[in-house]
Enzyme design. Structure first.
Site, PDB file in Angstrom:
ATOM      1  N   LYS A  13       0.873  -1.140  -0.330  1.00 20.41           N
ATOM      2  CA  LYS A  13      -0.331  -0.237  -0.277  1.00 20.41           C
ATOM      3  C   LYS A  13       1.158   1.718   0.389  1.00 20.41           C
ATOM      4  O   LYS A  13       0.612   2.741  -0.639  1.00 20.41           O
ATOM      5  CB  LYS A  13      -1.099  -0.043   0.951  1.00 20.41           C
ATOM      6  CG  LYS A  13      -2.182  -1.091   1.088  1.00 20.41           C
ATOM      7  CD  LYS A  13      -2.930  -0.783   2.232  1.00 20.41           C
ATOM      8  CE  LYS A  13      -2.020  -0.790   4.062  1.00 20.41           C
ATOM      9  NZ  LYS A  13      -1.533  -2.298   4.143  1.00 20.41           N
ATOM     10  N   ARG A  88      -9.949   0.783   8.840  1.00 19.22           N
ATOM     11  CA  ARG A  88      -9.031  -0.010   9.022  1.00 19.22           C
ATOM     12  C   ARG A  88     -10.174  -1.286   9.806  1.00 19.22           C
ATOM     13  O   ARG A  88      -9.899  -2.154  10.210  1.00 19.22           O
ATOM     14  CB  ARG A  88      -7.876  -0.513   9.359  1.00 19.22           C
ATOM     15  CG  ARG A  88      -6.738  -0.698   9.242  1.00 19.22           C
ATOM     16  CD  ARG A  88      -5.906  -0.511  10.103  1.00 19.22           C
ATOM     17  NE  ARG A  88      -4.626  -0.649  10.188  1.00 19.22           N
ATOM     18  CZ  ARG A  88      -3.271  -0.107   9.731  1.00 19.22           C
ATOM     19  NH1 ARG A  88      -3.384   0.628   9.587  1.00 19.22           N
ATOM     20  NH2 ARG A  88      -1.974  -1.308   9.561  1.00 19.22           N
ATOM     21  N   ARG A 127      11.604  -5.959   4.820  1.00 18.90           N
ATOM     22  CA  ARG A 127      11.475  -4.368   4.273  1.00 18.90           C
ATOM     23  C   ARG A 127      12.301  -4.383   5.368  1.00 18.90           C
ATOM     24  O   ARG A 127      12.778  -3.001   5.864  1.00 18.90           O
ATOM     25  CB  ARG A 127       9.731  -4.258   4.722  1.00 18.90           C
ATOM     26  CG  ARG A 127       9.794  -2.503   5.399  1.00 18.90           C
ATOM     27  CD  ARG A 127       8.567  -2.261   5.011  1.00 18.90           C
ATOM     28  NE  ARG A 127       7.653  -2.513   6.645  1.00 18.90           N
ATOM     29  CZ  ARG A 127       6.186  -2.773   6.034  1.00 18.90           C
ATOM     30  NH1 ARG A 127       5.788  -2.432   5.790  1.00 18.90           N
ATOM     31  NH2 ARG A 127       5.362  -2.912   7.654  1.00 18.90           N
ATOM     32  N   ARG A 139      11.269  -0.240  12.364  1.00 21.05           N
ATOM     33  CA  ARG A 139       9.558   0.080  12.706  1.00 21.05           C
ATOM     34  C   ARG A 139       9.406  -0.770  14.063  1.00 21.05           C
ATOM     35  O   ARG A 139      10.186  -1.933  14.394  1.00 21.05           O
ATOM     36  CB  ARG A 139       8.254  -0.119  11.543  1.00 21.05           C
ATOM     37  CG  ARG A 139       8.193   0.969  10.904  1.00 21.05           C
ATOM     38  CD  ARG A 139       7.048   0.646  10.259  1.00 21.05           C
ATOM     39  NE  ARG A 139       5.918   0.120  10.676  1.00 21.05           N
ATOM     40  CZ  ARG A 139       4.372  -0.297   9.916  1.00 21.05           C
ATOM     41  NH1 ARG A 139       4.516   0.316   9.065  1.00 21.05           N
ATOM     42  NH2 ARG A 139       3.837  -0.569  10.160  1.00 21.05           N
ATOM     43  N   ARG A 150      -0.910  -8.479  14.174  1.00 16.75           N
ATOM     44  CA  ARG A 150      -1.580  -7.279  12.887  1.00 16.75           C
ATOM     45  C   ARG A 150      -1.926  -8.319  11.978  1.00 16.75           C
ATOM     46  O   ARG A 150      -3.116  -7.606  11.678  1.00 16.75           O
ATOM     47  CB  ARG A 150       0.110  -6.219  12.407  1.00 16.75           C
ATOM     48  CG  ARG A 150       0.715  -5.159  13.150  1.00 16.75           C
ATOM     49  CD  ARG A 150       1.990  -4.557  12.785  1.00 16.75           C
ATOM     50  NE  ARG A 150       2.240  -4.016  11.590  1.00 16.75           N
ATOM     51  CZ  ARG A 150       3.210  -4.685  10.577  1.00 16.75           C
ATOM     52  NH1 ARG A 150       4.370  -4.390  11.045  1.00 16.75           N
ATOM     53  NH2 ARG A 150       3.330  -3.759   9.477  1.00 16.75           N
TER      54      ARG A 150
END
Ligand code: AMP
Length: 193
Positions: A13, A88, A127, A139, A150
């Site tokens: 995204k 969400r 990532r 992160r 998540r």
């Protein structure tokens, strides 16, 4: 152009909305980025959100709805925006519909990036490795335990948002497993049609 990008964490995204933002000259409004900025600045919202975010849970609906409602009133979003990571939950999608009605604006499309869930863990690992290689901060929620949470939050609370937008006729699905450029081309094709 007013868009929503939907898809699980790691679906692309952020990457795709950055590209679309450049092409259409509209801001990418990421609730995740805004919340991370609030955590960093130590604002009351940030203080509330930090532990929830680190554990991979969802911040309360009213907090993110308030943030987005204010953000889309800012000058740079007057001609359009891309919502990345919001809504969400179905509650957030309903609140967004009310906000847009009040502001007399419509969404042009809701783009869902469809991905094979087995590939997501690999993408998140990549990532983290890329960020490390570039010397960037990792992160706090990009670790296996939070990522599992998540994904659970996505399945339980965010997957129904796709059904919500399918029922309004706004949903457009894109194969998020295709190469990055092909995904961008497909999104641009859908937006032009
Ligand atoms: P993201 O950068 O979109 O992956 O978001 C990172 C984290 O911020 C999420 O795991 C949630 O804890 C929180 N968050 C971001 N957007 C929302 C939202 N729309 N509703 C609730 N929590 C959110």
């Amino acid at each position: 152009m007013r868009l929503v990008f939907l898809g699980p964490p790691g679906a692309g995204k952020g990457t795709q909305s950055t590209r679309i933002q450049e092409k259409y000259k509209i801001p990418q409004l990421s609730t995740g980025d805004m919340l991370r900025a609030a955590v960093k600045a130590g604002t009351p919202i940030g203080l509330k959100a930090k532990a929830i975010m680190d554990a991979g849970g969802l911040v309360p609906d009213e907090v993110v709805v308030g943030i987005i409602s204010e953000r889309i009133d800012e000058t740079d979003a007057k001609n359009g925006f891309i919502l990345d990571g919001f809504p969400r939950t179905v509650k957030q999608a309903e609140a967004l519909a009310d906000i847009l009605l009040q502001k007399k604006i419509n969404l042009d499309a809701v783009i869902e990036l469809k991905v094979d869930h087995g590939a997501l863990i690999e993408r998140i690992e990549k990532r983290v490795a890329d960020a490390k290689a570039k010397g960037e901060a990792i992160r706090a929620d990009d670790n296996p335990e939070s990522f599992k949470k998540r994904l659970e939050a996505y399945h339980e609370q965010t997957a129904p948002v796709s059904a919500f937008y399918a029922s309004t006729g706004e949903l457009k699905a894109v194969d998020g497993m295709a190469p990055v450029d092909a995904v961008t081309a497909e999104i641009e094709r859908l937006l032009a049609s």
